[in-house]
Design a protein around this motif. Structure first.
Motif, PDB file in Angstrom:
ATOM      1  N   ILE A  50      43.841  44.290  32.697  1.00  8.10           N
ATOM      2  CA  ILE A  50      43.681  43.233  31.687  1.00  8.10           C
ATOM      3  C   ILE A  50      42.889  42.020  32.158  1.00  8.10           C
ATOM      4  O   ILE A  50      42.595  41.144  31.339  1.00  8.10           O
ATOM      5  CB  ILE A  50      45.049  42.765  31.148  1.00  8.10           C
ATOM      6  N   THR A  51      42.518  41.932  33.423  1.00 15.00           N
ATOM      7  CA  THR A  51      41.720  40.799  33.878  1.00 15.00           C
ATOM      8  C   THR A  51      40.487  41.290  34.640  1.00 15.00           C
ATOM      9  O   THR A  51      40.554  42.275  35.367  1.00 15.00           O
ATOM     10  CB  THR A  51      42.513  39.845  34.790  1.00 15.00           C
ATOM     11  N   THR A  52      39.390  40.599  34.444  1.00 14.50           N
ATOM     12  CA  THR A  52      38.155  40.941  35.147  1.00 14.50           C
ATOM     13  C   THR A  52      37.787  39.910  36.202  1.00 14.50           C
ATOM     14  O   THR A  52      36.849  40.122  36.970  1.00 14.50           O
ATOM     15  CB  THR A  52      36.994  41.070  34.153  1.00 14.50           C
ATOM     16  N   GLY A  53      38.490  38.810  36.247  1.00 11.84           N
ATOM     17  CA  GLY A  53      38.198  37.796  37.251  1.00 11.84           C
ATOM     18  C   GLY A  53      38.959  36.519  36.978  1.00 11.84           C
ATOM     19  O   GLY A  53      39.505  36.307  35.887  1.00 11.84           O
ATOM     20  N   ILE A  54      39.006  35.648  38.001  1.00  7.93           N
ATOM     21  CA  ILE A  54      39.701  34.365  37.910  1.00  7.93           C
ATOM     22  C   ILE A  54      38.826  33.298  38.559  1.00  7.93           C
ATOM     23  O   ILE A  54      38.337  33.485  39.674  1.00  7.93           O
ATOM     24  CB  ILE A  54      41.071  34.400  38.616  1.00  7.93           C
TER      25      ILE A  54
END
Length: 270
Positions: free
Chosen positions: A253-257
């Protein structure tokens, strides 16, 4: 300058992204009894080393923030970047009661004689003495279960206090909604509070270069407290169970921060 932000373009971009900004939201809040959710403008002023920051500080401290408060906005936060990309730079967080207040602010500033007088050096800056190099604006909307900014207390040394600005990016609307739900209804905010990660706001990004995304701001008494709290959070049993749940893992669900450590300016209200 800062009063000339193209608000209509920002709102058009948000609408194209499928965000309902006004009437339907107000009706839904009325039906459910939810608290009104603030709208946040996050300004990113890019600077160059030298006297530029001093000129921008004077404008924000003496003209913009007092006028924004008179217009019903705030509390207004102003932060410098200490760790992470964007230095030298200045972040300004402006909470609005509603999207209509965001749209109306330039007109209110234009009719504020005290603002006009205090902003003269900024508004009439010579080409060779600009108050900033460039300005980016992101528009956000508070989470339903975190509808307003929470200003940290004043215990401890304000000179040591830090803030952590984090943005999570997702690859699709479905994935973004899932990450949003982990915070808002899935218990992640409660785990934050229990482990010492004190939130200032949680918001869904309405505009930005890498939508869908969400942004939040945390605060700590100092860097050592930040390290302790993140360590406690990482080992928390409820968090370990949540992050291991199929469909909720980071790769799904996440591609980066993006992550930055900020320091409040002396005139920041947050």
């Amino acid at each position: 300058m800062a009063t000339q932000i193209d608000r209509r373009s920002l709102l058009a971009g948000a609408a194209l992204g499928g965000v309902t900004l006004a009437g339907a939201t107000a009706q839904a809040q009325s039906r459910t009894g939810q608290a009104a959710r603030e709208v946040y403008e996050l300004r990113t002023y890019r600077l160059v080393n030298g006297p530029m920051k001093e000129r921008l500080d004077a404008y924000l401290r003496d003209a913009f923030i007092p006028a924004a408060r008179r217009a019903g906005c705030g509390p207004v936060g102003a932060f410098t970047v200490t760790i992470g990309p964007g230095s030298p730079g200045l972040y300004v967080l402006v909470p609005y009661p509603s999207i209509e207040d965001f749209v109306a602010l330039p007109g209110r500033l234009a009719g504020d004689k005290r603002y006009a007088k205090a902003a003269e050096p900024f508004s009439n800056a010579a080409p060779g003495q600009p108050p900033y190099a460039s300005l980016d604006v992101k528009l956000m909307r508070a989470f339903p279960r975190f509808p307003r900014v929470e200003v940290p207390g004043t215990s401890g040394s304000n000179t040591d206090r830090i803030f952590e600005l984090r943005t999570y990016f997702s690859h699709s609307d479905t994935a973004g909604a899932t990450k949003f739900g982990m915070f808002d209804t899935g218990g992640e905010i409660e785990i934050f509070r229990r482990t010492g990660l004190k939130p200032v706001f949680f918001a869904q990004d309405l505009t930005g270069p890498r939508l869908p995304s969400l942004t939040y701001l945390l605060t700590f008494p100092d860097l050592a407290a930040r390290e302790r709290s993140w360590s406690s959070f990482g080992s928390d049993p409820a968090w370990r169970r949540l992050i291991a749940t199929p469909g909720l893992t980071d790769p799904e669900i996440t591609t980066g921060i993006d992550n930055q450590i900020l320091k409040p300016t002396p005139y920041s209200e947050i």
